[in-house]
Design an enzyme around this catalytic site. Structure first.
Site, short mmCIF file in Angstrom:
data_model
loop_
_atom_site.label_atom_id
_atom_site.label_comp_id
_atom_site.label_asym_id
_atom_site.label_seq_id
_atom_site.Cartn_x
_atom_site.Cartn_y
_atom_site.Cartn_z
N HIS A 20 47.69 41.60 41.94
CA HIS A 20 47.52 40.59 40.99
C HIS A 20 48.51 39.40 41.16
CE1 HIS A 20 50.58 42.57 38.11
NE2 HIS A 20 50.90 41.36 37.92
N ASP A 40 47.43 48.25 43.02
CA ASP A 40 47.70 46.71 42.78
C ASP A 40 48.97 46.26 43.61
OD1 ASP A 40 48.11 44.49 41.72
OD2 ASP A 40 48.32 45.00 39.70
N SER A 68 56.35 42.50 37.76
CA SER A 68 55.36 42.91 38.58
C SER A 68 55.80 42.66 40.13
CB SER A 68 53.94 42.06 38.30
OG SER A 68 53.35 42.60 37.21
N1 ARG Z 1 49.10 43.68 33.00
C1 ARG Z 1 49.77 43.31 34.11
C2 ARG Z 1 50.65 42.41 33.84
O1 ARG Z 1 50.91 41.71 32.95
C3 ARG Z 1 48.85 43.32 35.31
C4 ARG Z 1 47.88 42.06 35.36
C5 ARG Z 1 46.82 41.80 36.19
N2 ARG Z 1 45.47 42.84 35.99
C6 ARG Z 1 44.45 42.29 35.39
N3 ARG Z 1 43.43 43.14 35.36
N4 ARG Z 1 44.23 41.17 34.66
O2 ARG Z 1 50.82 41.41 34.83
N1 ASP Z 2 52.17 43.01 34.97
C1 ASP Z 2 53.15 42.53 34.58
C2 ASP Z 2 53.85 41.36 35.46
O1 ASP Z 2 52.92 40.62 35.90
C3 ASP Z 2 54.50 43.27 34.21
C4 ASP Z 2 54.72 43.78 32.71
O2 ASP Z 2 54.22 42.76 31.92
O3 ASP Z 2 55.12 44.68 32.56
O4 ASP Z 2 54.70 41.01 35.75
#
Ligand code: ARG
Ligand code: ASP
Length: 729
Positions: A92, A229, A664
């Site tokens: 991502h 990921d 991330s």
């Molecule tokens: N929650 C994670 C972060 O905040 C991964 C986000 C990317 N994945 C998604 N399905 N949108 O970045």
């Molecule tokens: N998924 C998040 C990021 O892109 C990480 C988090 O918020 O824990 O940095």
């Protein structure tokens, strides 16, 4: 305005010393610590299992782990894993790059991408990685010239002038350096951060989204998780190993340090350490601010995004072209949407508003008669004054600014306006070129029916929820003139020259025909440009200015509040809020209980992928290759034996490290300093950790490095990349 000024120069030094001294306790595993001060935590880290020294984590004299960690693309973290500049981050985090190289013919999002040799690695103009060269406490120098009794504005100007001078000087020390002075603890302390910036960063590999985004937005922020990921890039440098703009002649960068990879994996209770760039936390805000976030801001922003997501989802499931066009935008909208829901619930569940209120009462009791007396009350009143403005700002961001055509049109016109305003023909050409590039990128991924429906839904909500005194006149007038958001949308989208990229090209070509003076009135009168400009003007003049003014009064009070808090809670170890600077978080692999009667184990395996596999659901439809590998148990060396004695492939694990957005892609490191995983998410029940950390519920989610290697080896057949890596024996 009341102001307590107590920051004499001598005091500044004393305060630094207080901040720097080792505090005794901290709630289990909460905290994101400054690497250069890690010697204060190293005892605790070692007691919890870490076997290296503070110098191994951060050193200015020798290569240390910090030299293998980068800020990736201005919002994620990455880590070096080979002597030839190979870098790991999340899928991502590389998503925008993967998407930009994708089309229906070469759909790297869908099929994945693997460079089979260096010549196939894809350049990404604009993408940067930053290495931290060094960091340094510069509080004394930043406050040099500050005198007690100065106003906040005067103090700001001292801070700004000194910071610029300090950073400017630091940047002259070498090639490709970028320096920033950052405020910590609301300006009780200042640190200089010097980075080395690399600009030639090429895409090397990415799994198909059915692995890299497995579970999609359904599983996002959730545990148990099975998302692969990760994506792989390579940093290039000039022939002297220095940062350089992209060039065919650049060569792979030889890093000072890269991670060795451990295949030993983790068990519950094992020490883990995350080294990365958390973006923003607000751990020390008062109850009134938490109430606004959890009771007002989050619920409204969620509702506005639900509208947009429903519209996007409908069109994306009807067309593969639209799915590709909106995949990146949709993921971004949905990500915060889901996080806010977890955050709001977590704050309510923990009773944070009430707990903070009680704490504030005790603080005020303690502070009675001192310089800290009455701060909480003053903060409360400022927050109440700010609330309608903060609310309007939230609405501006989530409505007017979320409309694609009008935001693009206004920005495009601004660039052409610039072209018309400058006297040098070179600059004018540059500005026109940048407008052209903006347009190309915009139309490649634009689908008007989504945007128009969103416009209608968002303008209706704006109308309903923003009090009339706060609405822009332009808005009220337009709604009055057209009678409804639908009619307004019909007219705006029907009449804007931006609605049709070829009409726009012709108009602009005509306007620019005379290269000397570009006539852009045609564009500034356009209804899409007008919408963008009018809303922006309303926001900048009527809303943002007030938010900023009250915001700076609030920061000023927090500076005292923070300092008072540290005196009040002498036994607590304080860490500065995240601000996208490099931090260390440590903890251990732990399951958790999200509710009565449930306990989640801390590890997931390929068995869970097969349980979720479903060819009829987009997010759970894995590649046939993975099914075949599973059927044949052709796992290579990337296996574990699970509790029932079955040979399987590890996929993800959770731990108690305190992370945030920006972490991330961060390396997950074991007790010996070796790489065991890549951080990518948090569990939903713990997303309030940006505001309040609950050791029982807050867990970061990491990808097991063995799953990464399994995918590279068995699914991608890109074993040549594994040959570049170094493994512990
Ligand atoms: N929650 C994670 C972060 O905040 C991964 C986000 C990317 N994945 C998604 N399905 N949108 O970045
Ligand atoms: N998924 C998040 C990021 O892109 C990480 C988090 O918020 O824990 O940095």
């Amino acid at each position: 305005m009341m102001r307590t000024v107590f920051f004499k120069k001598a005091l500044a030094v004393a305060a630094s010393a207080i901040l720097a001294s080792a505090f005794l306790t901290v709630k289990a595993d909460e905290g994101m610590w400054l690497p250069s001060l890690i010697s204060q935590r190293i005892g605790d880290m070692q007691a919890k299992g870490f076997r290296l020294s503070a110098e191994d984590i951060y050193s200015i004299n020798q290569a240390s782990l910090k030299d293998a960690v980068v800020l990736f693309g201005g919002g994620c973290t990455g880590e070096l894993i080979s002597s030839e500049g190979l870098l790991l981050t999340n899928h991502h985090c590389g998503y925008a790059q993967i998407q930009k190289h994708s089309s229906v013919e070469h759909d790297y999002l869908k099929d994945g991408f693997w460079a089979m040799d260096r010549s196939e690695e894809l350049p990404n103009p604009g993408l940067e990685v930053w290495f931290l060269d060094r960091m340094e406490d510069v509080t004394g120098a930043v406050l040099d010239g500050y005198e007690p009794g100065m106003t906040e504005q005067q103090r700001d100007s001292v801070v700004r002038t000194n910071s610029e001078a300090i950073a400017g000087k630091a940047e002259k020390d070498g090639t490709g350096l970028r320096a920033d002075v950052e405020s910590l603890y609301y300006g009780n302390q200042y640190f200089l951060f010097v980075y080395r910036v690399f600009k030639d960063v090429r895409l090397v590999g990415a799994p198909p989204s059915s692995i890299g985004k497995f579970g999609g937005d359904t599983d996002n922020w959730m545990w148990p998780r099975h998302t692969g990921d990760f994506s792989i890039f390579r940093i290039y440098a000039d022939k002297d190993n220095n940062p350089a703009e992209y060039s065919e002649n650049n060569v792979p960068y030889i890093p000072k340090k890269y991670f060795k990879i451990s295949l030993e994996g983790v068990s519950e209770g094992d020490f883990t350490f995350i080294y990365g760039f958390p973006g923003r936390t607000q751990e020390y805000i008062v109850s009134e601010a938490v109430r606004y976030i959890s009771e007002i801001s989050d619920p409204h922003k969620i509702a506005l995004r639900t509208l947009r997501l429903d519209i996007q989802d409908r069109y994306m499931s009807a067309s593969q072209t639209v799915r590709i066009q909106y995949s990146s935008k949709n993921a971004a909208v949905s990500n915060s949407w889901k996080k806010w829901q977890g955050e709001m619930r977590g704050i309510r569940k923990m009773n944070t508003v009430e707990t903070k209120k009680e704490n504030e009462r005790l603080f005020e009791e303690w502070a009675a008669g001192s310089e800290y007396s009455g701060i909480v009350g003053r903060l409360d009143s400022l927050y109440r004054l700010m609330e309608p403005y903060a609310f309007a700002a939230d609405y501006y961001n989530e409505t007017a600014r979320a409309i694609e055509l009008t935001s693009f049109a206004a920005e495009y016109a601004r660039r052409l306006e610039k072209a018309a305003g400058v006297s040098s023909p070179d600059e004018a050409t540059q500005a026109r070129e940048s407008a052209k590039r903006l347009a190309a990128a915009f139309y490649k991924d634009y689908y008007m029916p989504i945007d128009k429906e969103s416009f209608i839904a968002l303008m209706d909500m704006f109308d309903r929820n923003i009090p009339s005194g706060f609405k822009p006149e332009y808005f009220t007038e337009s709604m009055g003139r057209y009678g409804s958001a639908e009619a307004w949308a019909d007219s705006l989208f029907g009449n804007s020259v931006f609605s049709d990229s070829s009409a726009l090209t012709k108009t602009v070509a005509a306007a620019c025909a005379d290269e000397v003076g570009t006539d852009i009135t045609l564009l500034t009168d356009d209804p899409a440009v007008e919408f963008g400009n009018e809303f922006r003007k309303w926001y900048m003049e009527g809303i943002r200015s007030v938010v900023q003014r009250l915001g700076s009064e609030i920061t000023l009070l927090y500076r005292d509040y923070m300092k008072g808090h540290m005196e009040f809670n002498k036994d607590r170890a304080f860490y500065p809020d995240a601000n996208l600077t490099l931090r260390v978080a440590y903890g251990s692999v732990q399951g958790y209980s999200p509710g009565d009667g449930t306990y989640y184990l801390p590890m997931s395996t390929i068995e869970g992928i097969m349980q979720k596999d479903n060819p009829d659901i987009f997010d759970y439809n894995i590649p046939q290759r993975l099914r075949d590998i599973y059927a044949e148990k052709d796992y290579g060396e990337w296996t574990v034996t699970d509790a029932s004695g079955r040979l399987t492939v590890p996929v993800c694990f959770i731990a108690t490290n305190h992370t945030s957005g920006g972490n991330s892609g961060s390396p997950v490191i074991n007790a010996d300093g070796d790489l065991i995983g890549i951080n990518f998410d948090r569990v939903w029940e713990g997303t309030m950790s940006d505001i309040v950390f609950d050791p029982d519920l807050c867990r970061n989610i990491s990808l097991d490095i063995r799953y990464v290697l399994f995918i590279i080896d068995k699914v991608a057949g890109a074993g040549h990349l594994i040959d570049e890596m170094t493994f512990t024996d």
